[in-house]
Motif scaffolding. Structure first.
Motif, PDB file in Angstrom:
ATOM      1  N   LEU A 114       0.757  -1.063   0.078  1.00  0.00           N
ATOM      2  CA  LEU A 114      -0.171   0.113  -0.110  1.00  0.00           C
ATOM      3  C   LEU A 114       0.685   1.212  -0.048  1.00  0.00           C
ATOM      4  O   LEU A 114       0.535   2.238  -0.873  1.00  0.00           O
ATOM      5  N   SER A 115       1.941   1.334   1.032  1.00  0.00           N
ATOM      6  CA  SER A 115       2.839   2.379   0.873  1.00  0.00           C
ATOM      7  C   SER A 115       3.467   2.629  -0.455  1.00  0.00           C
ATOM      8  O   SER A 115       3.505   3.759  -0.918  1.00  0.00           O
ATOM      9  N   GLN A 116       4.014   1.537  -1.171  1.00  0.00           N
ATOM     10  CA  GLN A 116       4.519   1.865  -2.418  1.00  0.00           C
ATOM     11  C   GLN A 116       3.727   2.501  -3.389  1.00  0.00           C
ATOM     12  O   GLN A 116       4.094   3.115  -4.255  1.00  0.00           O
ATOM     13  N   GLU A 117       2.444   1.866  -3.389  1.00  0.00           N
ATOM     14  CA  GLU A 117       1.412   2.309  -4.387  1.00  0.00           C
ATOM     15  C   GLU A 117       1.065   3.601  -4.163  1.00  0.00           C
ATOM     16  O   GLU A 117       0.990   4.589  -5.202  1.00  0.00           O
ATOM     17  N   ARG A 118       1.120   4.125  -2.730  1.00  0.00           N
ATOM     18  CA  ARG A 118       0.771   5.630  -2.678  1.00  0.00           C
ATOM     19  C   ARG A 118       2.048   6.499  -3.055  1.00  0.00           C
ATOM     20  O   ARG A 118       1.952   7.712  -3.641  1.00  0.00           O
ATOM     21  N   LYS A 119       2.968   6.163  -2.993  1.00  0.00           N
ATOM     22  CA  LYS A 119       4.580   6.780  -3.389  1.00  0.00           C
ATOM     23  C   LYS A 119       4.071   6.926  -5.007  1.00  0.00           C
ATOM     24  O   LYS A 119       4.632   8.042  -5.317  1.00  0.00           O
ATOM     25  N   HIS A 120       3.922   5.910  -5.487  1.00  0.00           N
ATOM     26  CA  HIS A 120       3.753   5.985  -7.159  1.00  0.00           C
ATOM     27  C   HIS A 120       2.625   6.755  -7.519  1.00  0.00           C
ATOM     28  O   HIS A 120       3.040   7.658  -8.559  1.00  0.00           O
ATOM     29  N   ARG A 121       1.762   6.860  -6.658  1.00  0.00           N
ATOM     30  CA  ARG A 121       0.503   8.213  -7.065  1.00  0.00           C
ATOM     31  C   ARG A 121       0.999   9.376  -6.578  1.00  0.00           C
ATOM     32  O   ARG A 121       0.191  10.551  -6.638  1.00  0.00           O
ATOM     33  N   GLU A 123       1.281  10.262  -3.204  1.00  0.00           N
ATOM     34  CA  GLU A 123       0.538  10.366  -2.073  1.00  0.00           C
ATOM     35  C   GLU A 123       1.300   9.619  -0.990  1.00  0.00           C
ATOM     36  O   GLU A 123       0.445   8.872  -0.391  1.00  0.00           O
ATOM     37  N   PRO A 124       2.604   9.835  -0.755  1.00  0.00           N
ATOM     38  CA  PRO A 124       3.182   8.867   0.331  1.00  0.00           C
ATOM     39  C   PRO A 124       2.565   9.185   1.613  1.00  0.00           C
ATOM     40  O   PRO A 124       2.114  10.395   2.104  1.00  0.00           O
ATOM     41  N   PRO A 141      -1.014  10.838  11.534  1.00  0.00           N
ATOM     42  CA  PRO A 141      -2.493  10.497  11.875  1.00  0.00           C
ATOM     43  C   PRO A 141      -2.935  10.010  10.497  1.00  0.00           C
ATOM     44  O   PRO A 141      -4.007   9.114  10.533  1.00  0.00           O
ATOM     45  N   ALA A 142      -2.643  10.220   9.253  1.00  0.00           N
ATOM     46  CA  ALA A 142      -3.240   9.730   8.148  1.00  0.00           C
ATOM     47  C   ALA A 142      -3.002   8.067   7.955  1.00  0.00           C
ATOM     48  O   ALA A 142      -4.116   7.573   7.629  1.00  0.00           O
ATOM     49  N   PHE A 143      -1.827   7.965   8.589  1.00  0.00           N
ATOM     50  CA  PHE A 143      -1.564   6.298   8.441  1.00  0.00           C
ATOM     51  C   PHE A 143      -2.570   5.628   9.609  1.00  0.00           C
ATOM     52  O   PHE A 143      -3.178   4.388   9.429  1.00  0.00           O
ATOM     53  N   LEU A 144      -2.697   6.263  10.911  1.00  0.00           N
ATOM     54  CA  LEU A 144      -3.169   5.662  11.955  1.00  0.00           C
ATOM     55  C   LEU A 144      -4.893   5.833  11.443  1.00  0.00           C
ATOM     56  O   LEU A 144      -5.499   4.707  11.945  1.00  0.00           O
TER      57      LEU A 144
END
Length: 304
Positions: A114-121, A123-124, A141-144
């Protein structure tokens, strides 16, 4: 029906557990919990023995379930959810008789993807700690918010009794490797914890959690340890966030080898971490009771 320990605030009456597993209030939360809990570290879906073990524990008087989004890549929470739904729907268990806590912080497995996908978009997750290959850490907070939503879905619950930051000291370990000065690392570390606490207060207001806390392997460490987490400083942060804060639970290792929580006076006030926790009436959960890290190696203190 299994009644278990009453979990409503202020209720201390005995409701049918075996005498050997007497209940006690979990610190200031007043959640009534069995003195032994069920750890979800190695359980997962698809293993019948794991589900039967949890059902047996609940039927035998254990009402505290400790899991994490990271355990078995979410499979632990899924199994807990399946067992709870089955036992509640069958009339064997009441939801309010069980205390369920989970944790967030690690990005491995599906969270790492999920984190890698957000980075590619582009939006890390903010404040991401790139700790190592296949392992990141985050308490922003965004992750929590994301993790709590996923945890509640896997557990099939509307509310968690307690939600803990899972080993936030990973930031300190990363900062040490990167050569960040101790003062700067400490300042940033506690800034991140304060940011997380402000979010968790909002989650409590929204009813998705009742209480929050921290699970840290470095609560018992010497104050000179660069990865030490000061409970006294964490408490001060909670007090600054809200006088009616919901910071109520801490988790730390304690066993025959790892005795710092009892023997090391590491708080600024000169107290040990357990003494300070008792002074503030914090609920304390022990992990690694039957394993120990000593001399940079894992020692098993019990055989199955």
């Amino acid at each position: 029906m299994i009644h278990g320990c009453a979990s409503a605030a202020g209720t201390r009456e005995w409701l049918g557990f075996h005498d050997s597993l007497a209940c006690a209030p979990l610190g200031r939360t007043q959640l009534m919990v069995s003195r032994a809990g069920f750890g979800g570290y190695r359980i997962t879906t698809g293993v019948g023995e794991h589900g039967r073990a949890l059902q047996h524990a609940l039927a035998s008087g254990i009402n505290l379930i400790d899991t994490s989004a990271n355990y078995a890549d979410g499979g632990s929470e899924e199994l807990v959810g399946q067992v709870l739904v089955h036992m509640i729907e069958s009339g064997e268990l009441r939801r309010e008789a069980v205390v369920v806590l989970s944790k967030a912080g690690y990005l491995q497995g599906q969270n790492y993807v999920l984190s890698q996908e957000r980075k590619h978009r582009g939006e890390p997750f903010p404040d991401l700690v790139p700790y190592g290959e296949g392992l990141e850490h985050c308490i922003h907070p965004a992750f929590l918010q994301d993790q709590l939503t996923r945890s509640l879905e896997r557990l099939q619950l509307q509310t968690l009794d307690a939600f803990l930051l899972h080993n936030p000291e990973y930031y300190l370990g990363w900062a040490l490797k990167k050569g960040v000065s101790s003062d700067d690392a400490q300042a940033e570390y506690y800034r991140r914890i304060e940011n997380a606490f402000r979010h968790l207060e909002a989650e409590a207001e929204d009813g998705r959690i009742h209480w929050y806390g921290i699970s840290s392997n470095t609560f018992p460490a010497a104050a000179s340890d660069p990865q030490f987490t000061s409970l006294e400083r964490v408490w001060a942060i909670a007090e600054s966030v809200s006088k009616d804060h919901r910071f109520g639970v801490v988790q730390l290792p304690m066993n025959l080898f790892e005795s710092g929580s009892v023997l090391t006076p590491n708080q600024p006030s000169g107290l040990t971490v357990l003494e300070f926790a008792r002074q503030k009436n914090l609920g304390v959960l022990i992990n690694r009771p039957l394993n120990a890290f000593t001399g940079n190696r894992l020692v098993r203190l019990a055989e199955t």
